[in-house]
Design a protein around this motif. Structure first.
Motif, PDB file in Angstrom:
ATOM      1  N   THR A   1      -6.031   5.834   1.049  1.00 35.12           N
ATOM      2  CA  THR A   1      -6.502   5.766   2.517  1.00 35.12           C
ATOM      3  C   THR A   1      -6.284   4.139   2.239  1.00 35.12           C
ATOM      4  O   THR A   1      -6.234   2.985   1.617  1.00 35.12           O
ATOM      5  CB  THR A   1      -8.054   6.169   2.742  1.00 35.12           C
ATOM      6  N   PRO A   2      -5.744   4.188   3.592  1.00 37.10           N
ATOM      7  CA  PRO A   2      -5.488   2.485   4.251  1.00 37.10           C
ATOM      8  C   PRO A   2      -6.263   2.128   4.749  1.00 37.10           C
ATOM      9  O   PRO A   2      -7.805   2.477   4.873  1.00 37.10           O
ATOM     10  CB  PRO A   2      -4.136   2.378   5.618  1.00 37.10           C
TER      11      PRO A   2
ATOM     12  N   TYR B   1      -2.254  -0.549  10.793  1.00 34.40           N
ATOM     13  CA  TYR B   1      -3.399   0.043  10.074  1.00 34.40           C
ATOM     14  C   TYR B   1      -2.892   2.111  11.067  1.00 34.40           C
ATOM     15  O   TYR B   1      -3.153   2.611  10.057  1.00 34.40           O
ATOM     16  CB  TYR B   1      -4.153   0.127  11.241  1.00 34.40           C
ATOM     17  N   SER B   2      -2.624   2.144  11.666  1.00 27.26           N
ATOM     18  CA  SER B   2      -2.756   3.306  12.471  1.00 27.26           C
ATOM     19  C   SER B   2      -1.022   3.784  11.606  1.00 27.26           C
ATOM     20  O   SER B   2      -1.050   4.879  11.912  1.00 27.26           O
ATOM     21  CB  SER B   2      -1.862   3.597  14.196  1.00 27.26           C
TER      22      SER B   2
ATOM     23  N   GLU C   1      -0.107   2.607   9.179  1.00 29.56           N
ATOM     24  CA  GLU C   1      -0.120   3.684   7.420  1.00 29.56           C
ATOM     25  C   GLU C   1      -0.654   4.884   6.903  1.00 29.56           C
ATOM     26  O   GLU C   1      -0.963   5.721   7.009  1.00 29.56           O
ATOM     27  CB  GLU C   1      -1.642   1.252   6.897  1.00 29.56           C
ATOM     28  N   TRP C   2      -1.522   5.042   8.775  1.00 32.93           N
ATOM     29  CA  TRP C   2      -2.245   6.311   8.555  1.00 32.93           C
ATOM     30  C   TRP C   2      -1.920   7.399   8.519  1.00 32.93           C
ATOM     31  O   TRP C   2      -1.798   8.543   8.269  1.00 32.93           O
ATOM     32  CB  TRP C   2      -3.362   6.146   9.485  1.00 32.93           C
ATOM     33  N   ALA C   3      -0.564   7.504   9.181  1.00 26.93           N
ATOM     34  CA  ALA C   3       0.849   7.844   8.994  1.00 26.93           C
ATOM     35  C   ALA C   3       1.706   8.044   8.849  1.00 26.93           C
ATOM     36  O   ALA C   3       1.899   9.786   7.660  1.00 26.93           O
ATOM     37  CB  ALA C   3       1.848   7.746  10.622  1.00 26.93           C
ATOM     38  N   TYR C   4       1.540   7.621   7.820  1.00 31.51           N
ATOM     39  CA  TYR C   4       2.427   7.664   6.319  1.00 31.51           C
ATOM     40  C   TYR C   4       2.029   8.042   5.307  1.00 31.51           C
ATOM     41  O   TYR C   4       1.990   9.844   4.731  1.00 31.51           O
ATOM     42  CB  TYR C   4       3.440   5.793   6.346  1.00 31.51           C
ATOM     43  N   TYR C   5       0.372   8.122   4.683  1.00 29.86           N
ATOM     44  CA  TYR C   5      -0.645   8.639   4.750  1.00 29.86           C
ATOM     45  C   TYR C   5      -0.817  10.208   4.729  1.00 29.86           C
ATOM     46  O   TYR C   5      -0.621  11.025   3.665  1.00 29.86           O
ATOM     47  CB  TYR C   5      -2.289   7.788   4.748  1.00 29.86           C
ATOM     48  N   GLY C   6      -0.322  10.293   6.021  1.00 28.74           N
ATOM     49  CA  GLY C   6      -1.234  12.029   6.271  1.00 28.74           C
ATOM     50  C   GLY C   6       0.591  12.052   6.124  1.00 28.74           C
ATOM     51  O   GLY C   6       0.020  13.550   5.677  1.00 28.74           O
TER      52      GLY C   6
ATOM     53  N   THR D   1       0.775  -0.997  -0.446  1.00 29.61           N
ATOM     54  CA  THR D   1      -0.563   0.528  -0.310  1.00 29.61           C
ATOM     55  C   THR D   1       1.074   0.893   0.176  1.00 29.61           C
ATOM     56  O   THR D   1       1.125   1.869  -1.003  1.00 29.61           O
ATOM     57  CB  THR D   1      -0.877  -0.042   1.269  1.00 29.61           C
ATOM     58  N   ALA D   2       1.950   1.452   0.223  1.00 33.19           N
ATOM     59  CA  ALA D   2       3.175   2.381   0.533  1.00 33.19           C
ATOM     60  C   ALA D   2       3.329   2.576  -0.941  1.00 33.19           C
ATOM     61  O   ALA D   2       3.431   3.142  -1.166  1.00 33.19           O
ATOM     62  CB  ALA D   2       4.595   1.969   1.218  1.00 33.19           C
TER      63      ALA D   2
END
Length: 44
Positions: free
Chosen positions: A16-17, A26-27, A29-34, A4-5
């Protein structure tokens, strides 16, 4: 990171993850997304 990265490098922006059962992953991946979305907003 996971696949996903790598998918987050598309022209449309990061996707979005999706939850796969690991809350820590999951958290992360959300930090990476943000971060990716924030960098993209500052760069544009």
């Amino acid at each position: 990171m996971t696949a996903t990265a790598d998918a987050g490098d598309s022209e449309d922006g990061p996707t979005t993850p999706t939850f796969r059962g690991c809350v820590f992953c999951y958290s992360a991946e959300w930090a990476y997304y943000g971060a990716k979305k924030g960098i993209r907003a500052v760069k544009d």
